[in-house]
Motif scaffolding. Structure first.
Motif, PDB file in Angstrom:
ATOM      1  N   THR A  68       9.660  -6.450  -0.753  1.00 12.69           N
ATOM      2  CA  THR A  68       8.458  -6.025  -0.039  1.00 12.69           C
ATOM      3  C   THR A  68       7.578  -7.233   0.258  1.00 12.69           C
ATOM      4  OG1 THR A  68       7.196  -5.577  -2.072  1.00 12.69           O
ATOM      5  CG2 THR A  68       8.431  -3.744  -1.110  1.00 12.69           C
ATOM      6  N   TYR A  69       6.840  -7.156   1.368  1.00 17.64           N
ATOM      7  CA  TYR A  69       5.883  -8.195   1.726  1.00 17.64           C
ATOM      8  C   TYR A  69       4.703  -7.527   2.427  1.00 17.64           C
ATOM      9  CZ  TYR A  69       9.015  -7.736   5.772  1.00 17.64           C
ATOM     10  OH  TYR A  69       9.816  -7.239   6.764  1.00 17.64           O
ATOM     11  N   THR A  70       3.518  -8.016   2.147  1.00 17.50           N
ATOM     12  CA  THR A  70       2.288  -7.388   2.623  1.00 17.50           C
ATOM     13  C   THR A  70       1.590  -8.292   3.634  1.00 17.50           C
ATOM     14  OG1 THR A  70       1.980  -6.200   0.543  1.00 17.50           O
ATOM     15  CG2 THR A  70       0.045  -6.448   1.944  1.00 17.50           C
ATOM     16  N   LYS A  92      -3.787  -1.769   6.115  1.00 24.26           N
ATOM     17  CA  LYS A  92      -2.949  -2.552   5.209  1.00 24.26           C
ATOM     18  C   LYS A  92      -1.496  -2.178   5.495  1.00 24.26           C
ATOM     19  CE  LYS A  92      -1.857  -3.301   0.300  1.00 24.26           C
ATOM     20  NZ  LYS A  92      -2.180  -2.926  -1.100  1.00 24.26           N
ATOM     21  N   GLU A 118       1.510 -13.375   4.923  1.00 24.72           N
ATOM     22  CA  GLU A 118       2.083 -12.344   4.085  1.00 24.72           C
ATOM     23  C   GLU A 118       2.111 -12.820   2.648  1.00 24.72           C
ATOM     24  OE1 GLU A 118       4.436 -13.932   6.133  1.00 24.72           O
ATOM     25  OE2 GLU A 118       4.377 -12.724   7.937  1.00 24.72           O
ATOM     26  N   THR A 119       2.221 -11.845   1.745  1.00 24.15           N
ATOM     27  CA  THR A 119       2.604 -12.094   0.374  1.00 24.15           C
ATOM     28  C   THR A 119       3.843 -11.268   0.106  1.00 24.15           C
ATOM     29  OG1 THR A 119       1.193 -10.299  -0.453  1.00 24.15           O
ATOM     30  CG2 THR A 119       0.241 -12.512  -0.354  1.00 24.15           C
ATOM     31  N   GLU A 132       6.216  -0.487  11.649  1.00 20.24           N
ATOM     32  CA  GLU A 132       4.854  -0.777  11.195  1.00 20.24           C
ATOM     33  C   GLU A 132       3.816  -0.281  12.201  1.00 20.24           C
ATOM     34  OE1 GLU A 132       7.570  -3.761   9.239  1.00 20.24           O
ATOM     35  OE2 GLU A 132       7.350  -2.913  11.250  1.00 20.24           O
ATOM     36  N   SER A 140      -1.765  -9.351   5.812  1.00 19.88           N
ATOM     37  CA  SER A 140      -3.224  -9.312   5.799  1.00 19.88           C
ATOM     38  C   SER A 140      -3.703  -9.077   7.229  1.00 19.88           C
ATOM     39  CB  SER A 140      -3.798 -10.632   5.262  1.00 19.88           C
ATOM     40  OG  SER A 140      -3.365 -10.863   3.947  1.00 19.88           O
ATOM     41  N   THR A 199       2.499  -2.896   4.280  1.00 15.50           N
ATOM     42  CA  THR A 199       3.500  -3.458   3.380  1.00 15.50           C
ATOM     43  C   THR A 199       4.871  -3.077   3.910  1.00 15.50           C
ATOM     44  OG1 THR A 199       2.037  -3.321   1.447  1.00 15.50           O
ATOM     45  CG2 THR A 199       4.402  -3.508   1.030  1.00 15.50           C
ATOM     46  N   SER A 200       5.659  -4.076   4.222  1.00 17.70           N
ATOM     47  CA  SER A 200       6.992  -3.853   4.776  1.00 17.70           C
ATOM     48  C   SER A 200       8.047  -4.319   3.790  1.00 17.70           C
ATOM     49  CB  SER A 200       7.143  -4.599   6.104  1.00 17.70           C
ATOM     50  OG  SER A 200       6.169  -4.197   7.031  1.00 17.70           O
ATOM     51  N   SER A 257       5.046   0.677   4.925  1.00 17.99           N
ATOM     52  CA  SER A 257       4.052   1.518   4.273  1.00 17.99           C
ATOM     53  C   SER A 257       2.669   1.081   4.734  1.00 17.99           C
ATOM     54  CB  SER A 257       4.170   1.394   2.752  1.00 17.99           C
ATOM     55  OG  SER A 257       3.204   2.195   2.099  1.00 17.99           O
ATOM     56  N   GLU A 287       4.320   6.292   5.566  1.00 21.46           N
ATOM     57  CA  GLU A 287       5.492   5.518   5.176  1.00 21.46           C
ATOM     58  C   GLU A 287       6.643   5.857   6.116  1.00 21.46           C
ATOM     59  OE1 GLU A 287       6.394   6.249   1.091  1.00 21.46           O
ATOM     60  OE2 GLU A 287       4.367   5.766   0.407  1.00 21.46           O
TER      61      GLU A 287
END
Length: 275
Positions: free
Chosen positions: A197-199, A153, A266-267, A84, A201, A155-156, A138, A107
């Motif tokens: 996947t989790y994003t 942003k 995360e989401t 990341e 913030s 997203t992993s 990403s 990515e």
């Protein structure tokens, strides 16, 4: 012949499938070496309209430049061991180095190399590919608000995590009609490939400052979250009495978000390819 008015509504281009292999050797003799193998994709957006409409290449950052930038950063970036942060470093570089680049996307797909155990002890410089799952990162870095106010942003996730349970799975009470031949079962073999996947913030930061990236990692704990994501997914898959692939899709998501907490949040999302 009537003149045709061509308008470029959007553009994005870059370099894909840049293969990176990096060995990080310890500063003291006899220490553990670290092996990294990445597939990298680097894309940019910005003021490139004249290259499309007027055949003017003066602003084009070549994909050769992007490929070589990935290689240089793989060698020199202090963040290369964390996908990341490595992706953030690359993307923020592209946005801050070129005035006409407004967004960058990176990515990183990390292939798995695990240490070989020798008499119960992990070897310092020998590794084995003991699974085909991949850790993914990403990143989008947006500089449209200013080069000193980059918005990131991240997203992993995990891709191609193949799992199987020989019991503890059922599929019953589904809709049946004249075309259905499937027999309901209360216990069956269940195998699936999990993509998760989790994003994160992220706060608005000047990502050009390396110390800010290090501070971001302290908050986000990217490596810890990645390890926990796999651990939670495997544990839930193993112990859950599955009523269906659909039901099993939701259980890891709730457990993941409930157990993996960091200060910036995360989401998550999970996709399964059931077998």
């Amino acid at each position: 012949m009537a003149e045709v008015n061509v308008v470029l509504s959007a553009n994005r281009y870059g370099k894909d499938k840049v293969r990176v292999f990096r060995i990080i050797r310890p500063s003291t003799p006899g220490g553990k070496q670290i092996v990294l193998e990445y597939n990298v994709r680097l894309m940019i957006e910005g003021d490139f309209e004249t290259s499309y409409t007027q055949a003017d290449n003066s602003k084009v950052v070549t994909t050769d430049t992007m490929k070589n930038t990935v290689y240089v950063f793989a060698k020199t970036s202090p963040h290369v061991a964390t996908p990341e942060l490595f992706a953030l470093h690359l993307a923020s570089h592209m946005v801050t180095k070129y005035p006409h680049v407004t967004k960058a996307f990176c990515e990183v797909e990390s292939l798995k190399w695990s240490r070989i155990p020798v008499q119960g002890v992990e070897h310092k410089h020998s590794f084995v590919r003991d699974g085909e799952e991949k850790r993914t990162a990403s990143v989008e870095v947006d500089g449209t608000q200013g080069k000193d106010k980059l918005v990131g942003k991240v997203t992993s996730g995990i891709q191609d995590l193949l799992v199987l349970k020989s019991s503890g799975s059922a599929f019953e009470n589904f809709l049946r009609d004249e075309y259905t031949t499937l027999i309901p079962v209360s216990d069956r073999i269940f195998s699936t490939s999990v993509d998760l996947t989790y994003t994160f913030s992220l706060p608005t930061l000047s990502f050009g400052a390396i110390d800010k990236l290090e501070g971001l990692d302290v908050e986000a704990q990217f490596n810890r979250v990645a390890a926990s994501a796999k651990e939670v997914t495997l544990e839930v898959f193993a112990v859950d009495e599955s009523a269906s692939v659909q039901a099993s899709d939701q259980v890891p998501r709730g457990s993941f978000l409930g157990n993996i907490i960091n200060p910036i949040g995360e989401t998550g999302d999970i996709v399964q390819d059931g077998v």
